[in-house]
Structure formats: structure tokens, C-alpha cells
Enzyme design. Structure first.
Site, PDB file in Angstrom:
ATOM      1  N   ILE A 121       0.985  -1.154   0.417  1.00  0.00           N
ATOM      2  CA  ILE A 121       0.109  -0.115  -0.249  1.00  0.00           C
ATOM      3  C   ILE A 121       0.713   1.012  -0.120  1.00  0.00           C
ATOM      4  O   ILE A 121       2.190   1.301   0.640  1.00  0.00           O
ATOM      5  CB  ILE A 121      -0.375  -0.252   1.065  1.00  0.00           C
ATOM      6  CG1 ILE A 121      -2.172   1.060   1.545  1.00  0.00           C
ATOM      7  CG2 ILE A 121      -0.372  -0.138   2.321  1.00  0.00           C
ATOM      8  CD1 ILE A 121      -3.624   1.277   2.231  1.00  0.00           C
ATOM      9  N   ALA A 176      -8.321  16.750   1.555  1.00  0.00           N
ATOM     10  CA  ALA A 176      -8.354  14.580   2.456  1.00  0.00           C
ATOM     11  C   ALA A 176      -9.693  13.868   1.495  1.00  0.00           C
ATOM     12  O   ALA A 176      -9.808  12.990   1.385  1.00  0.00           O
ATOM     13  CB  ALA A 176      -8.670  14.803   3.485  1.00  0.00           C
ATOM     14  N   PRO A 238      -8.282   1.354  12.562  1.00  0.00           N
ATOM     15  CA  PRO A 238      -8.471  -0.166  13.307  1.00  0.00           C
ATOM     16  C   PRO A 238      -7.531  -1.682  13.611  1.00  0.00           C
ATOM     17  O   PRO A 238      -7.011  -1.524  13.943  1.00  0.00           O
ATOM     18  CB  PRO A 238      -9.414  -0.167  13.792  1.00  0.00           C
ATOM     19  CG  PRO A 238     -10.212   1.094  12.990  1.00  0.00           C
ATOM     20  CD  PRO A 238      -9.739   1.329  12.421  1.00  0.00           C
ATOM     21  N   GLU A 240      -4.700  -2.256  11.368  1.00  0.00           N
ATOM     22  CA  GLU A 240      -4.272  -1.676  11.066  1.00  0.00           C
ATOM     23  C   GLU A 240      -2.849  -1.690  12.141  1.00  0.00           C
ATOM     24  O   GLU A 240      -2.102  -1.970  12.583  1.00  0.00           O
ATOM     25  CB  GLU A 240      -3.620  -0.288  10.109  1.00  0.00           C
ATOM     26  CG  GLU A 240      -2.429  -0.519   9.764  1.00  0.00           C
ATOM     27  CD  GLU A 240      -2.147   1.129   8.943  1.00  0.00           C
ATOM     28  OE1 GLU A 240      -0.931   1.577   8.774  1.00  0.00           O
ATOM     29  OE2 GLU A 240      -3.175   1.860   8.565  1.00  0.00           O
ATOM     30  N   ARG A 241      -3.947  -0.741  12.989  1.00  0.00           N
ATOM     31  CA  ARG A 241      -3.584  -0.441  14.540  1.00  0.00           C
ATOM     32  C   ARG A 241      -3.383  -1.912  15.672  1.00  0.00           C
ATOM     33  O   ARG A 241      -2.098  -1.628  16.508  1.00  0.00           O
ATOM     34  CB  ARG A 241      -3.434   0.888  14.749  1.00  0.00           C
ATOM     35  CG  ARG A 241      -3.176   2.052  13.755  1.00  0.00           C
ATOM     36  CD  ARG A 241      -4.010   3.480  14.584  1.00  0.00           C
ATOM     37  NE  ARG A 241      -3.247   4.486  14.094  1.00  0.00           N
ATOM     38  CZ  ARG A 241      -3.891   5.848  13.260  1.00  0.00           C
ATOM     39  NH1 ARG A 241      -5.289   6.085  14.215  1.00  0.00           N
ATOM     40  NH2 ARG A 241      -2.631   6.574  12.413  1.00  0.00           N
ATOM     41  N   THR A 363       2.577   8.685  13.869  1.00  0.00           N
ATOM     42  CA  THR A 363       3.513   8.523  14.807  1.00  0.00           C
ATOM     43  C   THR A 363       3.053   8.246  16.326  1.00  0.00           C
ATOM     44  O   THR A 363       1.894   9.149  16.133  1.00  0.00           O
ATOM     45  CB  THR A 363       4.367   9.650  14.821  1.00  0.00           C
ATOM     46  OG1 THR A 363       3.713  10.869  14.588  1.00  0.00           O
ATOM     47  CG2 THR A 363       5.304   9.069  13.262  1.00  0.00           C
TER      48      THR A 363
END
Length: 382
Positions: A121, A176, A238, A240-241, A363
Site C-alpha cells: 500500500i 483530504a 483500527p 492496521e493498528r 507516529t
């Protein structure tokens, strides 16, 4: 949750990693990449996209099993592989499954699950990281096609990728809200890759810059709806983290296991290092922090599976788990003394691989901003 299914997959995962990865991983670290054939090996073993639907060739087991595979890879100290697999199976596949057309799913999911295709990605650009509204890669519609121009940087799996989810501006005036996602077949003319980027850790995970020079793709390469890319990215954060947090907990547990073994064998002043109060107290602190993070990770996994996990909770999880990981591996390395600073001992790889965890997928500073914003906005609405 320990179930018979989970235990069977855990045993299989450990066997595959022990046979197909462990003997070669140091060489891959030196090479700066894993061999392309490894993806086929993992696919043949059934470790890619285990929770994807059976109709595409996956096992369709629970999400817990998918996270366990990632945790075991991390626990065994294969941080570069864990990051690559998280992108391939935990991010790319769910995007295609959730937002892709039937044609896109049939085209890509079976090959991603088998390892015949590798996924990546592409969001980050040389001048735009967490601020996605500032991306400069453009996609311009011309008839039934799109022209993409721009570049992306720090792309995991970029060297081997067969399909890349590319984030591009399709409405230059909408910020965005003018972002769309595209499934880019890397065989298309106009697509190119830079050389591997040399990193301080996760060396086996190939990371490159990607370039799009009048890349012509068909209209049906659009993933989901036009100008809905940012919303899709927020909806998928959510998961991904959760993946990053699972890597953090698994890696911390692996580092602690190495350290426990070392301090009981290493002697100083006539007794083992484990007999010193400082060592015992430090080990207790490490174990406590890991268990607290693991408890919150398990809570978030239950929320995610119930469709109730939000970006606020995902940010708390990502911040707490990755900061914990960096602290744990630092404390573990300290207990190794000078040997911890040598590549001869695996703890050094745990230390170096951990550092990127507080940087990618948002980050720590961005996580704090999201968390604080959610707290303030919630208070203002009362």
C-alpha cells in the site's frame, strides 16, 4: 482465546517458521530483502490471509488466528517479515475484500492468499507523511482510463509487489476529501521502483520508493468510489493498528524470553545475574508492562470483532503498545550488557526492529494528537 483451532494453527505456524524462516533469516537480513519465493512458501502453508473467505482459497478462520500468526512471527524475532505480512495480509487483503468489486476480488485475492502475488500500500510521499491531504500524486480521468503521476516513499513490500494500493488526489481542490484509491498492477508501463532503502532495522523487509510516470490504468482499477479514499483509510485504521500492536506485544514477549534465559546463565561476582535484585525488579517491571498492554490489545480485538472499535481506541492502543515495545527491548538489551550491543546476540535485532514501530502507521506524536482531540471534542459536546 485458546481454542483447538488456535492451538493447531499456532503449532503449524511455529513449525513453518522454524523450518522455512529461522535457518535463513540472518542471510536475508544481510541481503536487505527476503526471497520472492518465501511468499509462495507461506501461501502454500496457509499462513497468508487465514481469515479471508474460503471461496478465495483461504481457511476463513477467526480474526484471532490471523493476529496469532503475526504475533508468533514477531515473538521469534522476525520483525521485517512481520511488517511485510501485516501489510500484505492484514491491510491489502481487507481493503480489497471490503471495497473491491467482484472482479477485483477474483483478480487479486486468490493470488494474494496463495502467495502468487505480493501486496503493498502506497500512501507516504517524500513531502507528505501523516498529512494525507498534502499528497501530490495525482490521478486524472481521461475517458475510461486514469493517468497517475507522482511518487511514494518508504513502501514496504515495494520491491516484490505485484499489486499496490495507491493513494492519489482525484480532486485537487477538495483536500483530504479529494483522495481516491487505485489497485495498480505493477506490470503496467509507467510504473517503476527505486533501489532498496537502507534502514537501521527490519533489514529483511524490502522498503523502496515507487514512481508513476503517466501510468495508464483502466477505470475499473479504482478501488471503491471516487474521492472516498480518505474515508476508507480512516475506516481501516483500527485493523492496521491492531496489527502493529500485535507485533509490539509479540516482539516484547520474545525479547523477554531471550533475556530470561540469558540472565539465568550469565554469571557475575560468583552468581547468576538473575540473582541480583536489580535484575529481578527490572524483569518484573517488563512483565507487568507487557501484560497490561496485552490486556488492552485483547479488549480492542473484542471491540473490533464486534464492529465497535474507533480511531480513538486504536490510537491509544498503537501509542501504548509501541512505546512499551521500545522501552522493553531497551531494558532487555541493558541486561545483556556489552553482548547486547553485538549482532551475535538476537536481542540487538529486537532492539533495532522496534524503533520504526513508533513511526509508521501514525507516529506517537500523531497518536497523542488524535487521543487529545477526542478527549476535548467529547468534553465540548457534553
Amino acid at each position: 482465546m485458546q481454542t483447538e483451532e488456535m492451538n493447531l494453527y499456532r503449532d503449524m505456524t511455529i513449525r513453518v517458521l522454524t523450518k522455512e524462516v529461522a535457518p535463513f533469516y540472518e542471510a536475508w537480513e544481510s541481503d536487505g530483502q527476503m526471497p520472492r519465493r518465501l511468499w509462495n512458501t507461506l501461501g502454500a502453508a496457509g499462513l497468508l490471509g487465514v481469515d479471508m473467505p474460503e471461496c478465495y482459497g483461504a481457511a476463513e478462520v477467526s480474526f484471532d488466528v490471523a493476529q496469532m500468526v503475526l504475533e508468533e512471527i514477531s515473538r521469534m524475532g522476525f520483525g521485517g517479515l512481520a511488517s511485510g505480512l501485516n501489510i500484505h495480509a492484514n491491510i491489502v487483503m481487507p481493503y480489497i475484500l471490503t471495497y473491491g468489486s467482484d472482479e477485483q476480488k477474483q483478480q487479486w485475492l486468490p493470488d494474494l492468499i496463495s502467495g502468487n502475488a505480493v501486496g503493498a500500500i502506497a500512501m507516504t510521499e517524500p513531502g507528505a507523511g501523516s498529512d494525507l491531504a498534502a499528497i501530490r500524486t495525482r490521478a486524472v480521468r481521461q475517458g475510461d482510463s486514469w493517468f497517475i503521476n507522482g511518487s511514494k516513499i518508504f513502501i514496504t513490500n515495494g520491491l516484490h509487489a505485484d499489486v499496490v494500493i495507491v493513494c492519489a488526489k482525484t480532486d485537487q481542490q477538495a483536500g483530504a476529501k479529494g483522495i481516491s484509491l487505485f489497485l495498480v498492477d505493477t506490470r503496467m508501463p509507467g510504473f517503476s521502483r527505486g533501489p532498496g532503502i537502507k534502514k537501521i532495522g527490519q533489514h529483511a523487509s524490502d522498503t523502496v520508493e515507487l514512481f508513476f510516470d503517466d501510468l495508464l490504468i483502466p477505470h475499473n482499477a479504482l478501488l471503491g468510489e471516487e474521492n472516498c479514499g480518505f474515508a476508507y483509510l480512516m475506516q481501516e485504521l483500527p485493523r492496521e493498528r491492531l496489527g502493529v500492536a500485535t507485533q509490539a506485544v509479540g516482539s516484547a514477549e520474545g525479547a523477554l524470553a531471550l533475556t530470561l534465559d540469558y540472565v539465568q546463565q550469565r554469571k557475575a561476582f560468583g552468581k547468576s545475574i538473575a540473582d541480583f535484585q536489580n535484575t529481578r525488579f527490572k524483569l518484573a517491571e517488563i512483565k507487568t508492562r507487557i501484560e497490561i498492554c496485552k490486556a488492552y490489545l485483547n479488549q480492542c480485538m473484542r471491540l473490533y470483532q464486534a464492529g465497535q472499535m474507533n480511531s480513538h481506541e486504536a490510537s491509544i492502543l498503537k501509542l501504548s503498545s509501541t512505546e512499551m515495545q521500545c522501552w522493553v527491548v531497551d531494558q532487555c538489551l541493558q541486561l545483556f550488557g556489552g553482548y547486547g550491543y553485538t549482532q551475535e546476540y538476537p536481542i540487538s535485532r529486537f532492539y533495532l526492529d522496534a524503533r520504526v514501530q513508533t513511526l509508521y502507521a501514525g507516529t506517537s506524536e500523531i497518536m497523542k494528537e488524535v487521543i487529545a482531540r477526542g478527549m476535548i471534542n467529547k468534553r465540548e459536546t457534553k
